[in-house]
Design a protein around this motif. Structure first.
Motif: not given
Ligand code: MTE
Ligand code: MO
Length: 348
Positions: A27-30, A32, A75, A115, A117, A146, A151, A162, A164
């Motif tokens: 499960w990659p982290v993408i 923040e 994603c 930021r 987000h 994650h 979340r 979705s 985080k």
């Molecule tokens: N707070 C926050 N939520 C975020 C993001 C983020 O940069 N910051 N990136 C989004 C993006 S583009 C994706 S693909 C997913 C990645 O979740 P994961 O890191 O748990 O895989 O979170 C989303 N929610």
């Protein structure tokens, strides 16, 4: 009929166009990596167009009725993960407590992050998609990396819907675009089955032609630019925004893409001999059939990138040899089939 075969084809039917499966258990982290104000206790507040604003502590959220939800994560950078099981409080259940006003048509999800987000959805879509305020993943508290401890999870939309470290839900009369949607052109609908990844910005055709002629793209925002079949030998594209750009079959010998954003860029059959992708973001980019001899991917981010397309017969494969710089740490997040292909061709 053979049961295993049947299962396989069912799984494939669950993968939207342009997506590939991550290795099992990955499960990659993408985006923040961590929230802000880690020292403060976690709360979730709901405010805006509703009868009574309310704030819950994490414990109070856990005391509300919990719902379990299994969904497929898709994603926008082209990786998918099937059958992720979350549990927590349904958005619909929270809204029964606070009671939205009739003019509440959108919902904005805001993170506690450096930021602030955020992302947003039409309220109707958020409810139709069974949006969940997730607290647990596979039976354990969702981990911080994650998006734990709180979340939102929106099945049926790309995962950028979705958020985080969810801290605030706002009900709005007018939509307020989220961060990626407003600043990076992410599609506001985000339906993976319709491939609603990005809105294409309108780059003036004349400007594009002049830039292509100058072979200097450095530091510009050229998202979705079409350079298919162009002669761009020694292109300078340092720190350039080239997300979703098209370079299929282009001559990009010795091109310099250092620190550029090339997520989901198309490089099918391009000549990239001696090109530099140092520190570049090439997430989800397609290098199938490209000539990558002497190309340098030091420190590049390769999540979701592909080098071989074996759905075609014969497969379309990149040319990679010992002169291609693809360090172990850089190729680690590749899809299993892609990783295998790169490892077989790259020298050590
Ligand atoms: N707070 C926050 N939520 C975020 C993001 C983020 O940069 N910051 N990136 C989004 C993006 S583009 C994706 S693909 C997913 C990645 O979740 P994961 O890191 O748990 O895989 O979170 C989303 N929610
Ligand atoms: Mo994403």
């Amino acid at each position: 009929m053979d049961t295993p075969l049947k299962t396989e084809s069912t799984d494939r039917d669950r993968i939207p166009p342009g997506q590939q499966l991550v290795a099992p258990g990955k499960w990659p982290v993408i985006g923040e990596k961590e929230p802000a104000h880690l020292d403060l206790p976690w709360t979730l507040s709901v405010s805006g167009e509703l009868e009574s604003a309310q704030t819950w502590t994490l414990d109070e959220l856990r005391q509300l009725p919990q719902t379990q939800l299994t969904l497929d994560i898709h994603c926008v950078t082209r990786w998918s993960k099937l059958d992720a099981t979350f549990s927590g409080v349904r958005l619909a259940d929270l809204l029964e407590i606070v009671i939205p006003k009739a003019n509440a048509r959108f919902v904005s999800f805001v993170a506690r992050s450096a930021r602030d987000h955020s992302t947003s959805l039409a309220l109707e879509v958020a409810l139709d998609q069974e949006t969940l305020i997730a607290l647990d993943y596979e039976g354990d508290p969702l981990e911080l990396g994650h998006g734990g401890p709180i979340r939102n999870i929106v099945p049926g939309r790309y995962f950028y819907k979705s958020v985080k470290w969810l801290e605030r839900i706002e009900l709005l009369e007018e939509d307020r675009l989220g961060m990626w949607e407003a600043e990076s052109g992410y599609h506001n609908q985000a339906d993976p089955w319709k491939e609603q990844r990005y809105m294409s910005p309108t780059i003036d055709k004349r400007k594009a032609a002049l830039l292509i002629q100058s072979r200097d793209f450095s530091n510009q925002d050229l998202r979705s630019i079409d350079c298919t079949d162009r002669d761009l030998e020694q292109l300078q594209a340092v720190e350039t925004k080239l997300r979703d750009s098209r370079f299929d079959r282009a001559n990009l010998k010795e091109a310099n893409f250092e620190r550029a954003n090339l997520s989901n860029a198309h490089f099918r059959k391009a000549d990239l001999t001696g090109a530099s992708f140092r520190d570049a973001d090439v997430e989800g980019a397609d290098f199938s059939g490209a000539d990558l001899r002497g190309a340098d991917f030091t420190n590049a981010s390769l999540i979701g990138a592909s080098f071989v397309d074996s759905t075609l017969n014969p497969p379309v494969a990149a040319v990679i040899d010992q002169s291609t710089v693809l360090p172990d740490s850089v190729i680690a997040p590749l899809f299993p089939e892609q990783l295998d292909f790169v490892q077989k061709n790259r020298g050590r």
